[in-house]
Design a protein around this motif. Sequence first.
Motif, short mmCIF file in Angstrom:
data_model
loop_
_atom_site.label_atom_id
_atom_site.label_comp_id
_atom_site.label_asym_id
_atom_site.label_seq_id
_atom_site.Cartn_x
_atom_site.Cartn_y
_atom_site.Cartn_z
N LEU A 459 30.01 52.37 -60.53
CA LEU A 459 29.36 53.66 -61.14
C LEU A 459 28.52 54.46 -59.74
N ASP A 460 28.19 53.83 -58.75
CA ASP A 460 27.53 54.40 -57.69
C ASP A 460 28.56 55.40 -56.91
N TYR A 461 29.86 54.94 -57.07
CA TYR A 461 30.75 55.88 -56.34
C TYR A 461 31.08 57.06 -57.41
N ALA A 462 31.20 56.70 -58.61
CA ALA A 462 31.40 57.89 -59.63
C ALA A 462 30.27 58.84 -59.71
N ASN A 463 29.03 58.30 -59.36
CA ASN A 463 28.00 59.52 -59.19
C ASN A 463 28.05 60.27 -58.02
N LYS A 464 28.68 59.52 -56.92
CA LYS A 464 28.78 60.36 -55.70
C LYS A 464 29.89 61.39 -55.75
N ILE A 465 30.84 61.10 -56.87
CA ILE A 465 31.93 62.01 -56.97
C ILE A 465 31.53 63.17 -57.67
N LEU A 466 30.39 62.99 -58.65
CA LEU A 466 29.86 63.99 -59.47
C LEU A 466 29.04 64.90 -58.53
N GLU A 467 28.35 64.39 -57.36
CA GLU A 467 27.56 65.12 -56.75
C GLU A 467 28.52 66.31 -56.01
N ILE A 468 29.77 65.95 -55.79
CA ILE A 468 30.84 66.84 -55.18
C ILE A 468 31.34 67.76 -56.17
N LYS A 469 31.68 66.99 -57.33
CA LYS A 469 32.21 67.95 -58.40
C LYS A 469 31.45 67.71 -59.71
N PRO A 470 30.56 68.75 -59.98
CA PRO A 470 29.56 68.35 -60.93
C PRO A 470 30.14 68.74 -62.37
N ASP A 471 31.20 69.54 -62.17
CA ASP A 471 31.84 69.90 -63.51
C ASP A 471 33.02 69.08 -63.71
N ASP A 472 33.26 67.97 -63.33
CA ASP A 472 34.30 66.98 -63.51
C ASP A 472 34.20 66.36 -64.82
N GLU A 473 34.82 66.84 -65.87
CA GLU A 473 34.72 66.30 -67.39
C GLU A 473 35.06 64.71 -67.17
N GLY A 474 36.17 64.65 -66.41
CA GLY A 474 36.46 63.23 -66.63
C GLY A 474 35.66 62.23 -65.95
N ILE A 475 35.21 62.60 -64.85
CA ILE A 475 34.34 61.83 -64.07
C ILE A 475 32.67 61.53 -64.89
N LYS A 476 32.47 62.80 -65.49
CA LYS A 476 31.25 62.54 -66.32
C LYS A 476 31.62 61.52 -67.51
N LYS A 477 32.70 61.27 -68.00
CA LYS A 477 32.96 60.35 -69.01
C LYS A 477 32.80 59.09 -68.52
N VAL A 478 33.54 59.03 -67.16
CA VAL A 478 33.23 57.64 -66.59
C VAL A 478 32.02 57.18 -66.15
N VAL A 479 31.27 57.99 -65.76
CA VAL A 479 29.89 58.02 -65.49
C VAL A 479 29.09 57.18 -66.56
N ASP A 480 29.33 58.07 -67.83
CA ASP A 480 28.71 57.85 -68.92
C ASP A 480 29.03 56.41 -69.59
N SER A 481 30.58 56.06 -69.46
CA SER A 481 30.93 54.56 -69.87
C SER A 481 30.34 53.69 -68.93
N LEU A 482 30.35 53.59 -67.59
CA LEU A 482 29.98 52.89 -66.73
C LEU A 482 28.45 52.50 -66.83
N SER A 483 27.65 53.47 -67.12
CA SER A 483 26.18 53.60 -67.28
C SER A 483 25.82 52.51 -68.44
N LYS A 484 26.69 52.54 -69.44
CA LYS A 484 26.53 51.66 -70.69
C LYS A 484 26.73 50.14 -70.10
N THR A 485 27.82 49.98 -69.51
CA THR A 485 28.02 48.78 -69.26
C THR A 485 27.18 48.08 -68.12
N VAL A 486 26.41 48.68 -67.38
CA VAL A 486 25.68 48.43 -66.29
C VAL A 486 24.21 48.00 -67.08
N LYS A 487 23.77 48.99 -68.04
CA LYS A 487 22.66 48.99 -68.71
C LYS A 487 22.66 47.51 -69.47
#
Length: 487
Positions: A459-487
């Motif tokens: 998740l940390d690395y996915a968020n770092k990707i999002l910082e570089i490409k904030p409009d990447d829809e695929g990475i947004k979904k990954v972040v959302d999915s990983l965030s649920k598993t981490v919680k």
Amino acid sequence: MKAIKYLFMGALLMGFSGSAMAQDGTKADVDAVKNLIKSNPADMAKAMKPFYGKNKKNPENLVAFGRAFYEAKDTTNAKVAANNALNASKRQYAPAYVLLGDIAALGDDGGQAAAMYEQAIYYDKSNPDPYRKYALVYRKIDPDGAVAKLDQLQAERPDYPVDALKAHIYYLSLKYGKAIETYALVPTSKMTRSDFIEYANACFVAQQYEQGYNAAKAGLAKEPNNGTLNRLAMFCSNKLKKFDEAVQFGETLFNKVHKDSINYSHLDYLNYGDALVGAGQVEQAIEQYKKGLTLEVEDNDKSDIHKSLSDAFKQQKNFPEAINSYKNYLNTAKDPDAIAHAGLGLLHQQHARSLKVEGNEGMSEAELAAYKEADTIWGDLAEKFPDAAEYALYQRATVNAIMDPDNKQALAKPYFEKLVELISARAEHDATDNTRLEKSYRYLMFYYYSVAKDNKAALDYANKILEIKPDDEGIKKVVDSLSKTVK
């Protein structure tokens, strides 16, 4: 009436007297002196005494004596003859000063030579010879001053081809821009062979290839089989990507020019080969490159041929030969830089990709070996060129990721991590930095998710990707999915 009669008789006698003086010495004396010089007597001064005596009032013969000595490289006796000619003419005979100037020039005394040519010009302003020679010696001191002297000649002799001579002075002085401008003023009908050659060569050196091409072709219209002009036409045609024409010039250079009239250089074979490659005749180009490598020249002069030979083999997909030639290029080039060394790594990677069997999901031993060669080169590059360390790390990480497609061996992990460390240490990042960071983060995200089973790190690395490409829809979904598993 008698007074007038005697006056005319006196004038007539004076005329006979002057004519007799003008006949002091004969043409036979000049031939005799030339034979004397060939025999080289022990006491030349004594042997010449009768000739000087007979011709003491004939400056033309005396200068001819001096010229004969000059041609024999006997400048001491040449100077004696020239000074005798000046004495015979009350020091007003221009050819004698020209001879003294030539003697000074031969002794590398440009100042004295220029002074003598100046004297010759003073006594014969319409003779182009001293102007030309003055300009040639004075151009080493002041090229513009030499050309200014030729401007004086142009004023005296508008019929003389002064512009070509000016251009020649600029060419010898390595002022190629001015040489080109001045040669452009000369009608091609008035140009000599050397004019065309200097004009075309100046254009090639100054990278004015179109003008050089036209100059060489104009010269070839008069002398189609001139080796130097065909060479220059081929060089310029290659630069202009007129490869079919370049091939024709190359064929003339190698097949129609008389072999004894030209010395072929490695550049001839290199350019002919390049022209053939450009025209799609790769096999024939390889043959020419190989011929160029047989010449006895410095290794550094062969490096460009090795590089072109490598490129030709690469076009044929013959990567083993391409790699071998590229290694020869690196071994013969003078101080090859990081970019040159990187070319070998990229070539190994191209070789590896060429070995991929269609439909085969695995990797063959040959393919793996090629990638390992590339990996070694990237490691060496990072050590040899610290400024290229990030580029080498990026390539090495990429190669290791290919060799470990499921990431189970984590071959690429240390290289991507090091790359992130180096780039992150800088406050500002450019587009290349962000591209490398994004690829590093993606690899590490997948590694921690699929191999290490560490969703938080992923998740940390996915968020770092999002910082570089904030409009990447695929990475947004990954972040959302990983965030649920981490919680």
